[in-house]
Design an enzyme around this catalytic site. Structure first.
Site, PDB file in Angstrom:
ATOM      1  N   HIS A  60      -9.983   5.387  -5.027  1.00 53.19           N
ATOM      2  CA  HIS A  60     -11.007   6.335  -4.493  1.00 53.19           C
ATOM      3  C   HIS A  60     -11.080   6.577  -3.136  1.00 53.19           C
ATOM      4  O   HIS A  60     -11.297   7.792  -2.828  1.00 53.19           O
ATOM      5  CB  HIS A  60     -12.344   5.592  -5.316  1.00 53.19           C
ATOM      6  CG  HIS A  60     -12.519   5.495  -6.409  1.00 53.19           C
ATOM      7  ND1 HIS A  60     -13.174   6.344  -7.280  1.00 53.19           N
ATOM      8  CD2 HIS A  60     -11.837   4.728  -7.514  1.00 53.19           C
ATOM      9  CE1 HIS A  60     -13.289   6.080  -8.707  1.00 53.19           C
ATOM     10  NE2 HIS A  60     -12.342   4.984  -8.858  1.00 53.19           N
TER      11      HIS A  60
ATOM     12  N   ASP B 220     -18.714  10.382  -4.390  1.00 56.89           N
ATOM     13  CA  ASP B 220     -17.883  10.113  -5.811  1.00 56.89           C
ATOM     14  C   ASP B 220     -18.852  10.124  -6.874  1.00 56.89           C
ATOM     15  O   ASP B 220     -19.727   9.753  -7.154  1.00 56.89           O
ATOM     16  CB  ASP B 220     -17.590   8.591  -5.548  1.00 56.89           C
ATOM     17  CG  ASP B 220     -16.308   8.338  -6.418  1.00 56.89           C
ATOM     18  OD1 ASP B 220     -16.253   8.547  -7.787  1.00 56.89           O
ATOM     19  OD2 ASP B 220     -15.133   7.655  -5.931  1.00 56.89           O
TER      20      ASP B 220
ATOM     21  N   GLN C 112       3.445   3.457  -0.254  1.00 58.58           N
ATOM     22  CA  GLN C 112       3.908   4.092  -1.263  1.00 58.58           C
ATOM     23  C   GLN C 112       4.343   5.655  -1.316  1.00 58.58           C
ATOM     24  O   GLN C 112       5.457   5.850  -1.537  1.00 58.58           O
ATOM     25  CB  GLN C 112       2.680   4.099  -2.476  1.00 58.58           C
ATOM     26  CG  GLN C 112       3.320   4.644  -3.689  1.00 58.58           C
ATOM     27  CD  GLN C 112       2.626   4.507  -4.782  1.00 58.58           C
ATOM     28  OE1 GLN C 112       2.379   3.056  -5.135  1.00 58.58           O
ATOM     29  NE2 GLN C 112       1.828   5.225  -5.654  1.00 58.58           N
TER      30      GLN C 112
ATOM     31  N   HIS D  77       1.494   3.105 -13.143  1.00 58.61           N
ATOM     32  CA  HIS D  77       0.602   2.912 -14.444  1.00 58.61           C
ATOM     33  C   HIS D  77      -0.190   4.317 -14.385  1.00 58.61           C
ATOM     34  O   HIS D  77      -1.145   4.389 -15.165  1.00 58.61           O
ATOM     35  CB  HIS D  77      -0.518   1.931 -13.737  1.00 58.61           C
ATOM     36  CG  HIS D  77      -1.107   2.273 -12.408  1.00 58.61           C
ATOM     37  ND1 HIS D  77      -0.410   2.871 -11.095  1.00 58.61           N
ATOM     38  CD2 HIS D  77      -2.521   2.385 -12.157  1.00 58.61           C
ATOM     39  CE1 HIS D  77      -1.395   3.377 -10.599  1.00 58.61           C
ATOM     40  NE2 HIS D  77      -2.439   2.993 -10.773  1.00 58.61           N
TER      41      HIS D  77
ATOM     42  N   ASN E 266      -3.811   9.023  -8.236  1.00 61.13           N
ATOM     43  CA  ASN E 266      -3.108   9.310  -6.829  1.00 61.13           C
ATOM     44  C   ASN E 266      -1.540   9.103  -7.173  1.00 61.13           C
ATOM     45  O   ASN E 266      -0.829   9.757  -6.573  1.00 61.13           O
ATOM     46  CB  ASN E 266      -3.780   8.095  -5.994  1.00 61.13           C
ATOM     47  CG  ASN E 266      -4.860   8.493  -5.719  1.00 61.13           C
ATOM     48  OD1 ASN E 266      -5.328   9.458  -5.072  1.00 61.13           O
ATOM     49  ND2 ASN E 266      -5.903   7.647  -6.163  1.00 61.13           N
TER      50      ASN E 266
ATOM     51  N   ALA F  44      -8.607   3.277 -18.434  1.00 58.74           N
ATOM     52  CA  ALA F  44      -9.095   4.573 -18.226  1.00 58.74           C
ATOM     53  C   ALA F  44      -8.480   5.968 -18.176  1.00 58.74           C
ATOM     54  O   ALA F  44      -7.737   6.079 -19.169  1.00 58.74           O
ATOM     55  CB  ALA F  44      -9.976   4.528 -16.598  1.00 58.74           C
TER      56      ALA F  44
HETATM   57  C1  UDX Z   1      -7.747   4.162 -10.140  1.00 62.36           C
HETATM   58  C2  UDX Z   1      -7.551   5.086 -11.187  1.00 62.36           C
HETATM   59  O1  UDX Z   1      -6.664   4.708 -11.963  1.00 62.36           O
HETATM   60  C3  UDX Z   1      -7.202   6.505 -10.696  1.00 62.36           C
HETATM   61  O2  UDX Z   1      -6.551   7.205 -11.704  1.00 62.36           O
HETATM   62  C4  UDX Z   1      -8.421   7.032 -10.121  1.00 62.36           C
HETATM   63  O3  UDX Z   1      -8.185   8.210  -9.577  1.00 62.36           O
HETATM   64  C5  UDX Z   1      -8.736   5.882  -8.973  1.00 62.36           C
HETATM   65  O4  UDX Z   1      -8.828   4.681  -9.434  1.00 62.36           O
HETATM   66  P1  UDX Z   1      -5.539   2.844  -9.110  1.00 62.36           P
HETATM   67  O5  UDX Z   1      -5.406   2.058 -10.314  1.00 62.36           O
HETATM   68  O6  UDX Z   1      -5.483   2.020  -7.687  1.00 62.36           O
HETATM   69  O7  UDX Z   1      -6.975   3.710  -9.113  1.00 62.36           O
HETATM   70  O8  UDX Z   1      -4.406   3.647  -8.992  1.00 62.36           O
HETATM   71  P2  UDX Z   1      -4.072   5.204  -7.983  1.00 62.36           P
HETATM   72  O9  UDX Z   1      -5.066   6.336  -8.390  1.00 62.36           O
HETATM   73  O10 UDX Z   1      -2.665   5.278  -8.212  1.00 62.36           O
HETATM   74  O11 UDX Z   1      -4.406   4.760  -6.397  1.00 62.36           O
HETATM   75  C6  UDX Z   1      -3.426   3.730  -5.827  1.00 62.36           C
HETATM   76  C7  UDX Z   1      -3.038   4.092  -4.477  1.00 62.36           C
HETATM   77  O12 UDX Z   1      -2.757   3.033  -3.861  1.00 62.36           O
HETATM   78  C8  UDX Z   1      -2.160   5.201  -4.487  1.00 62.36           C
HETATM   79  O13 UDX Z   1      -2.615   6.137  -3.443  1.00 62.36           O
HETATM   80  C9  UDX Z   1      -1.041   4.621  -3.803  1.00 62.36           C
HETATM   81  O14 UDX Z   1      -0.073   5.331  -2.804  1.00 62.36           O
HETATM   82  C10 UDX Z   1      -1.475   3.270  -2.774  1.00 62.36           C
HETATM   83  N1  UDX Z   1      -0.697   2.480  -3.030  1.00 62.36           N
HETATM   84  C11 UDX Z   1      -0.346   1.458  -4.062  1.00 62.36           C
HETATM   85  C12 UDX Z   1       0.051   1.819  -1.916  1.00 62.36           C
HETATM   86  O15 UDX Z   1      -0.037   2.570  -0.646  1.00 62.36           O
HETATM   87  N2  UDX Z   1       0.863   0.912  -1.707  1.00 62.36           N
HETATM   88  C13 UDX Z   1       1.230   0.208  -2.932  1.00 62.36           C
HETATM   89  O16 UDX Z   1       1.791  -0.705  -2.759  1.00 62.36           O
HETATM   90  C14 UDX Z   1       0.518   0.781  -4.261  1.00 62.36           C
END
Ligand code: UDX
Length: 477
Positions: free
Chosen positions: A16, A118, A349, A364, A368, A387
């Site tokens: 988020h 949010d 990432q 997963h 993002n 989710a």
């Molecule tokens: C969760 C939900 O799954 C997502 O769909 C919702 O929008 C927000 O909450 P999360 O499980 O953390 O989020 O996944 P994701 O939305 O992919 O966000 C992870 C973020 O962490 C990405 O922006 C990614 O670039 C960052 N990240 C991840 C890093 O910077 N380094 C890493 O090693 C892993």
């Protein structure tokens, strides 16, 4: 025109924070002032030096009400949600009152003119409006997942949800508009299934449905998505909201300053390690900021990845696996060699996905991560955890065609076969690259997201011009 100051308040989790910080960066790039609200716990984890580089950005904080040593992990999200509501509302009201009062405004910061909160923090929208500050909702998840939540009351009415224990999960769901031909029961959020242990519905489902419906009270609903990815879902959501803006993928907006997003320390050596590999020869594996995996799943992933035969860079957060798995990993690295396998706590990432050596992304399907993979044209292999990820991964596999959906399976043979296909299939790569070009057009000058972002800026400026209209006497703040 008076300077415009927006208060941005994300749910205090990495996914988020990332998309709402990218949004904040877009506002800063357009010359607006931004107050960004973290929890005190998270503010201690961000890089304040990098944040200070933007003079029109101010980081603020609120207590989340949990003790410092609380894990705030995926199993305890209900604690965090409850605590934010019970202990966060009073300090939030006070914080908002303070940024509303011109005399307490920081040097150069005008009083706050609008809140973007949010969508999972409905109290932040209600309190802002009570204080006369116009509030907009921002959803960090995909529009298709929000449409699924909005459709749940109808799905319940026609008996498609809750999904009984033992039901055929491949059966199509007919009640989510625009998705009748491809959405299966297994693609709905897991909370739509009856819980096996208790044969009842997880109360979280009702909460998320109510929160999604609540966004209709906000002045508008903002999505980090694009019309070309989710035009149909957006069109079905729009009549239920006061206004809808699709302005993503926000991380790829080039004119915005880079802001510090990570709550974890990024591994310094990833990029140099990737530099030592040839083009498209590495599998990047990351399951985001929340997923935890069992010993069995860990073993299946590891065997599948080793079996696929490609070098891989694997993000395993310290809270994701136990110590025993770390020992197994070290043995695997020793056997494979450091150039074949690298395991890190947290990676940069977006830079990793941009690197020429990365050939596919085992993800997963968090929203993002999905967008980051889409923009770089990297084929995805999706193993959704919870989710919105269930439906995102269905779109990857069945609608956009930029990857493969592993869904509920976590078997080494499947990991191995899907990783090989994603690395080797020219067709998949071509689809991923075509999709990337399409989405890049959306964020280029004159593209749909750029135009929508400009419309949003006008919308916010108009709200500001009307001015905050306190609806409560100041002494009740
Ligand atoms: C969760 C939900 O799954 C997502 O769909 C919702 O929008 C927000 O909450 P999360 O499980 O953390 O989020 O996944 P994701 O939305 O992919 O966000 C992870 C973020 O962490 C990405 O922006 C990614 O670039 C960052 N990240 C991840 C890093 O910077 N380094 C890493 O090693 C892993």
């Amino acid at each position: 025109m008076a300077p415009v100051h927006v208060l941005v308040f994300p749910w205090p989790l990495q996914g988020h924070i990332n998309s709402m910080l990218h949004f904040a960066a877009g506002l800063l790039g357009a010359g607006l002032h931004v107050s960004f609200v973290h929890t005190e716990h998270n503010l201690r984890r961000v890089d304040l030096v990098k944040a200070a580089a933007s003079p029109r950005l101010r980081l603020m904080s609120l207590p989340d009400g949990l003790p410092d040593d609380h894990p705030r992990s995926v199993d305890d999200l209900k604690d965090l949600a409850k605590s934010l509501i019970t202990t966060g509302t009073v300090p939030y009201r006070a914080l908002l009152a303070s940024v509303l009062a011109a005399d307490t405004a920081d040097a150069g910061f005008p009083p706050v003119s609008c809140v973007v909160a949010d969508g999972l923090l409905p109290f932040a929208i209600d309190i802002a409006e009570e204080l006369g500050v116009p509030a907009l909702a921002f959803r960090t998840a995909s529009a298709c997942s929000v449409l699924a939540y909005l459709s749940v009351p109808k799905l319940m009415e026609v008996g498609e949800v809750p999904i009984p224990v033992g039901a055929d999960l491949d059966e199509l769901v007919r009640g989510v508009p625009g998705m009748e031909d491809f959405l299966r029961r297994r693609d709905l959020p897991g909370t739509c299934r009856l819980r096996a242990e208790t044969n009842d519905v997880d109360p979280l489902l009702h909460i998320l449905v109510n929160y999604s419906v609540h966004s209709s009270k906000a002045r508008a609903l903002i999505f980090n998505t694009t019309v070309s990815l989710e035009g149909s879902a957006l069109a079905h959501i729009a009549p239920r909201m006061r206004d809808v803006f699709a302005i993503g993928p926000l991380h790829a907006i080039s004119a915005a300053p880079a802001l510090p997003t990570s709550l974890w320390r990024e591994d310094d050596g990833c990029m140099a390690w990737l530099d030592g590999h040839i083009d498209r020869s590495v599998v990047y594996v990351s399951l985001g900021s929340l997923a935890v995996i069992s010993l069995e799943q860990f073993t299946e992933f590891l065997s599948g990845l080793v079996g696929a035969g490609y070098a891989f860079l694997w993000v395993l957060r310290p809270d994701m696996v136990g110590e025993s798995q770390r020992g197994v990993l070290q043995d695997a690295i020793d056997a494979a060699g450091n150039d074949k396998m690298r395991v890190v706590d947290w990676a940069p990432q977006r830079d990793v996905l941009r690197h020429r050596a990365v050939g596919c992304f085992l993800t997963h399907a968090g929203w993002n991560s999905t967008l980051e993979g889409v923009v770089e044209g990297v084929p995805l292999v999706c193993w959704p955890f919870f989710a919105d990820q269930q439906i995102n991964s269905r779109f990857v596999g069945a609608v956009w065609g930029n990857g493969l959906d592993m869904k509920d399976v976590c078997k080494r043979a499947v990991v191995e076969a899907m990783v090989r296909e994603a690395m080797e299939s020219g067709e998949l790569r071509m689809s991923a690259q075509t999709l990337a070009q399409q989405v890049r057009r959306d964020i280029a000058d004159g593209g749909s997201s750029t135009t929508e972002f400009e419309r949003l800026l006008c919308f916010i400026k108009e709200l500001t011009a009307k001015g905050a209209v306190p609806r409560r006497p100041a002494d009740s703040l």
